[in-house]
Design an enzyme around this catalytic site. Structure first.
Site, mmCIF file in Angstrom:
data_model
loop_
_atom_site.group_PDB
_atom_site.id
_atom_site.type_symbol
_atom_site.label_atom_id
_atom_site.label_comp_id
_atom_site.label_asym_id
_atom_site.label_seq_id
_atom_site.Cartn_x
_atom_site.Cartn_y
_atom_site.Cartn_z
ATOM 1 N N TYR A 50 1.279 -0.936 -0.105
ATOM 2 C CA TYR A 50 0.443 0.179 0.081
ATOM 3 C C TYR A 50 0.556 1.096 0.216
ATOM 4 O O TYR A 50 0.250 1.978 0.004
ATOM 5 C CB TYR A 50 -0.661 0.069 1.471
ATOM 6 C CG TYR A 50 -2.047 -1.280 1.654
ATOM 7 C CD1 TYR A 50 -2.095 -1.755 0.231
ATOM 8 C CD2 TYR A 50 -2.905 -1.034 2.410
ATOM 9 C CE1 TYR A 50 -3.003 -2.762 -0.142
ATOM 10 C CE2 TYR A 50 -3.914 -2.181 2.608
ATOM 11 C CZ TYR A 50 -3.853 -3.552 1.359
ATOM 12 O OH TYR A 50 -4.950 -3.717 1.440
ATOM 13 N N LEU A 189 -18.021 -3.003 2.107
ATOM 14 C CA LEU A 189 -18.659 -2.701 1.481
ATOM 15 C C LEU A 189 -18.847 -2.396 0.299
ATOM 16 O O LEU A 189 -19.545 -1.931 -1.375
ATOM 17 C CB LEU A 189 -18.683 -0.713 1.661
ATOM 18 C CG LEU A 189 -18.695 -0.468 2.883
ATOM 19 C CD1 LEU A 189 -17.751 1.031 3.124
ATOM 20 C CD2 LEU A 189 -19.838 -0.992 3.556
ATOM 21 N N ILE A 228 -12.946 -4.341 7.907
ATOM 22 C CA ILE A 228 -11.754 -3.324 7.974
ATOM 23 C C ILE A 228 -12.461 -2.136 6.063
ATOM 24 O O ILE A 228 -11.331 -2.519 5.258
ATOM 25 C CB ILE A 228 -10.390 -3.981 7.527
ATOM 26 C CG1 ILE A 228 -10.568 -4.973 6.486
ATOM 27 C CG2 ILE A 228 -9.959 -4.930 8.872
ATOM 28 C CD1 ILE A 228 -8.801 -5.650 5.592
ATOM 29 N N LYS A 230 -12.545 0.802 4.506
ATOM 30 C CA LYS A 230 -11.523 2.109 4.327
ATOM 31 C C LYS A 230 -12.444 2.908 4.281
ATOM 32 O O LYS A 230 -13.882 2.795 3.459
ATOM 33 C CB LYS A 230 -11.218 2.034 3.188
ATOM 34 C CG LYS A 230 -9.797 2.967 2.668
ATOM 35 C CD LYS A 230 -10.968 4.272 1.113
ATOM 36 C CE LYS A 230 -10.035 4.659 0.815
ATOM 37 N NZ LYS A 230 -10.684 5.925 -0.026
ATOM 38 N N ASN A 240 -19.219 3.859 10.281
ATOM 39 C CA ASN A 240 -18.194 2.331 9.831
ATOM 40 C C ASN A 240 -18.514 2.301 11.638
ATOM 41 O O ASN A 240 -17.983 0.541 11.589
ATOM 42 C CB ASN A 240 -17.281 2.838 8.979
ATOM 43 C CG ASN A 240 -17.896 3.082 7.926
ATOM 44 O OD1 ASN A 240 -18.799 2.973 7.791
ATOM 45 N ND2 ASN A 240 -16.596 3.221 6.887
HETATM 46 P P1 NAP Z 1 -14.580 -1.372 0.885
HETATM 47 O O1 NAP Z 1 -14.222 -0.451 2.050
HETATM 48 O O2 NAP Z 1 -15.631 -2.426 0.610
HETATM 49 O O3 NAP Z 1 -15.158 0.441 0.182
HETATM 50 C C1 NAP Z 1 -14.624 1.146 1.036
HETATM 51 C C2 NAP Z 1 -15.533 2.401 -0.376
HETATM 52 O O4 NAP Z 1 -16.750 2.767 0.406
HETATM 53 C C3 NAP Z 1 -14.835 4.107 -0.783
HETATM 54 O O5 NAP Z 1 -14.660 4.242 -1.341
HETATM 55 C C4 NAP Z 1 -15.460 4.466 0.618
HETATM 56 O O6 NAP Z 1 -15.227 6.047 0.630
HETATM 57 C C5 NAP Z 1 -16.855 4.203 0.321
HETATM 58 N N1 NAP Z 1 -17.547 3.986 2.156
HETATM 59 C C6 NAP Z 1 -17.215 4.123 3.311
HETATM 60 N N2 NAP Z 1 -17.620 4.596 4.320
HETATM 61 C C7 NAP Z 1 -18.486 4.901 3.977
HETATM 62 C C8 NAP Z 1 -19.310 5.047 4.440
HETATM 63 N N3 NAP Z 1 -20.037 5.399 5.945
HETATM 64 N N4 NAP Z 1 -21.044 5.938 3.683
HETATM 65 C C9 NAP Z 1 -20.232 5.733 1.889
HETATM 66 N N5 NAP Z 1 -18.823 5.602 1.098
HETATM 67 C C10 NAP Z 1 -18.497 4.247 2.850
HETATM 68 O O7 NAP Z 1 -13.447 -1.051 -0.591
HETATM 69 P P2 NAP Z 1 -12.112 -1.548 -0.347
HETATM 70 O O8 NAP Z 1 -10.682 -0.478 0.464
HETATM 71 O O9 NAP Z 1 -11.508 -2.755 -1.160
HETATM 72 O O10 NAP Z 1 -11.313 -2.559 1.081
HETATM 73 C C11 NAP Z 1 -11.200 -2.296 2.500
HETATM 74 C C12 NAP Z 1 -10.246 -2.473 2.537
HETATM 75 O O11 NAP Z 1 -9.375 -4.003 2.326
HETATM 76 C C13 NAP Z 1 -8.917 -1.671 2.311
HETATM 77 O O12 NAP Z 1 -8.622 -0.417 2.551
HETATM 78 C C14 NAP Z 1 -7.563 -2.444 2.561
HETATM 79 O O13 NAP Z 1 -6.913 -3.098 3.815
HETATM 80 C C15 NAP Z 1 -8.248 -4.384 2.182
HETATM 81 N N6 NAP Z 1 -7.953 -5.095 1.495
HETATM 82 C C16 NAP Z 1 -7.594 -6.225 1.379
HETATM 83 C C17 NAP Z 1 -7.209 -6.896 0.215
HETATM 84 C C18 NAP Z 1 -6.243 -8.180 0.047
HETATM 85 O O14 NAP Z 1 -5.947 -8.427 -1.071
HETATM 86 N N7 NAP Z 1 -5.942 -8.058 1.319
HETATM 87 C C19 NAP Z 1 -7.750 -6.744 -0.431
HETATM 88 C C20 NAP Z 1 -8.490 -4.667 -1.350
HETATM 89 C C21 NAP Z 1 -8.632 -3.878 0.646
HETATM 90 P P3 NAP Z 1 -14.457 6.688 1.353
HETATM 91 O O15 NAP Z 1 -13.085 6.464 1.215
HETATM 92 O O16 NAP Z 1 -14.995 8.486 0.485
HETATM 93 O O17 NAP Z 1 -15.185 7.147 2.663
#
Ligand code: NAP
Length: 277
Positions: A50, A189, A228, A230, A240
């Site tokens: 990251y 999400l 987790i 983001k 959240n």
């Molecule tokens: P996510 O958490 O499902 O979605 C993030 C999106 O949702 C962002 O656009 C965020 O916007 C929005 N959001 C968050 N809270 C919100 C709310 N209360 N209302 C409306 N929109 C909201 O997706 P992700 O970032 O892919 O996954 C989360 C974490 O999982 C990553 O950051 C990472 O740490 C981990 N991850 C791990 C892997 C792996 O291979 N191990 C792969 C992908 C992800 P804003 O930023 O504008 O709030």
């Protein structure tokens, strides 16, 4: 004090909601992690890939939070899966994170060119040295996970995988539950795409909650699951965390569960495309 629940596995005690930091870099990452710690997050997820461990570490160092009250995860890049590279790169992560240990070290993806036994032996060594408290994997199918568990002396506490209503991971979750591990749900999400769902919106109105809270509540109502999400602004970060004052019924959880390769694939693709824009 923010209300929080925990899962426990092999001695690890993990807050059910943590902050994902993928795509947060530089000052935005520092500010977001600082705000998150300020509003009550005690579980942070980062990774070598990251490119933000320095900012995560700086935010933790500057926060008014004792290190032992925080659950910090980082992930070894698959390109560092060889024995010496796991040891070296983890020590470099600790330096960037400005911490003597991480609570959890994961292998980010399986590396088909390196035997998982080699990676696990290096992780065992880091545990012996007190640099890592718990170990795990990410994006591992069940057969790979079984191989990793056989190879490691230290119990593997989690597999971090995509987990949301379109990707409910029934078999992997069942396996983790039977083996007393927990499942860490990433993209809980569905990268925002699950918030548009009609049933999510209807339940949000009924419970006077936001769509994000309904989707995250769906996730953490599964036994042995931590999430987790983001988020970047304070409003989303706070929202959240506020998941422990309501409960979906069993039939509502079922209604929201819509396993769909198309939708989960689309969520991942939308995320990648937004990266490129
Ligand atoms: P996510 O958490 O499902 O979605 C993030 C999106 O949702 C962002 O656009 C965020 O916007 C929005 N959001 C968050 N809270 C919100 C709310 N209360 N209302 C409306 N929109 C909201 O997706 P992700 O970032 O892919 O996954 C989360 C974490 O999982 C990553 O950051 C990472 O740490 C981990 N991850 C791990 C892997 C792996 O291979 N191990 C792969 C992908 C992800 P804003 O930023 O504008 O709030």
């Amino acid at each position: 004090m923010v209300e929080m629940e925990y899962v426990e596995a092999y001695g690890a005690r993990v807050p059910k909601v943590g902050l994902g930091t993928w795509q947060l870099t530089g000052e935005e990452c520092y500010e977001t992690v600082s705000t998150a710690l300020d509003v009550g997050y005690r579980h942070i997820d980062t990774a070598q890939l990251y490119d933000n461990e320095t900012e995560v570490g700086r935010a933790i160092a500057d926060a008014d939070v004792d290190r032992e009250d925080l659950f910090l995860t980082t992930k070894v890049s698959p390109r560092n899966a060889g024995y010496d590279d796991v040891i070296r790169s983890t020590k470099e992560s600790l330096e960037r994170l400005d911490t003597p240990y991480v609570d959890l070290l994961l292998l980010h993806w399986p590396n088909p060119l390196v035997s998982v036994g080699e990676t696990m032996r290096a992780m065992d060594r880091l545990v012996e040295q007190g640099l890592v408290y718990n170990i795990g994997v990410s994006n591992f199918p069940k057969v790979f996970l079984e191989r990793a568990r056989e190879a490691a002396e230290t119990p593997i506490v989690t597999n971090q995988v995509q987990f949301h209503p379109y990707k409910p991971q029934r078999r992997m979750l069942g396996y983790c539950q039977r083996e007393e591990m927990f499942l860490t749900g990433y993209s809980p999400l569905a990268r925002g795409t699950a918030l548009e769902d009609d049933d999510v919106q209807r339940l949000a109105e009924a419970y006077d909650k936001t769509p994000a809270q309904i989707v995250l509540r769906w996730a953490i109502q599964h036994r042995d699951v931590v999430v987790i999400p983001k988020a970047s602004g304070e409003a989303h970060l706070r929202e959240n965390l506020e998941l422990f004052d309501f409960k979906l019924t069993r039939s509502e959880v079922e209604e929201l569960t819509k396993s769909s390769l198309l939708r989960s694939g689309k969520a991942m693709l939308d995320g990648m495309l937004s990266e490129l824009r």
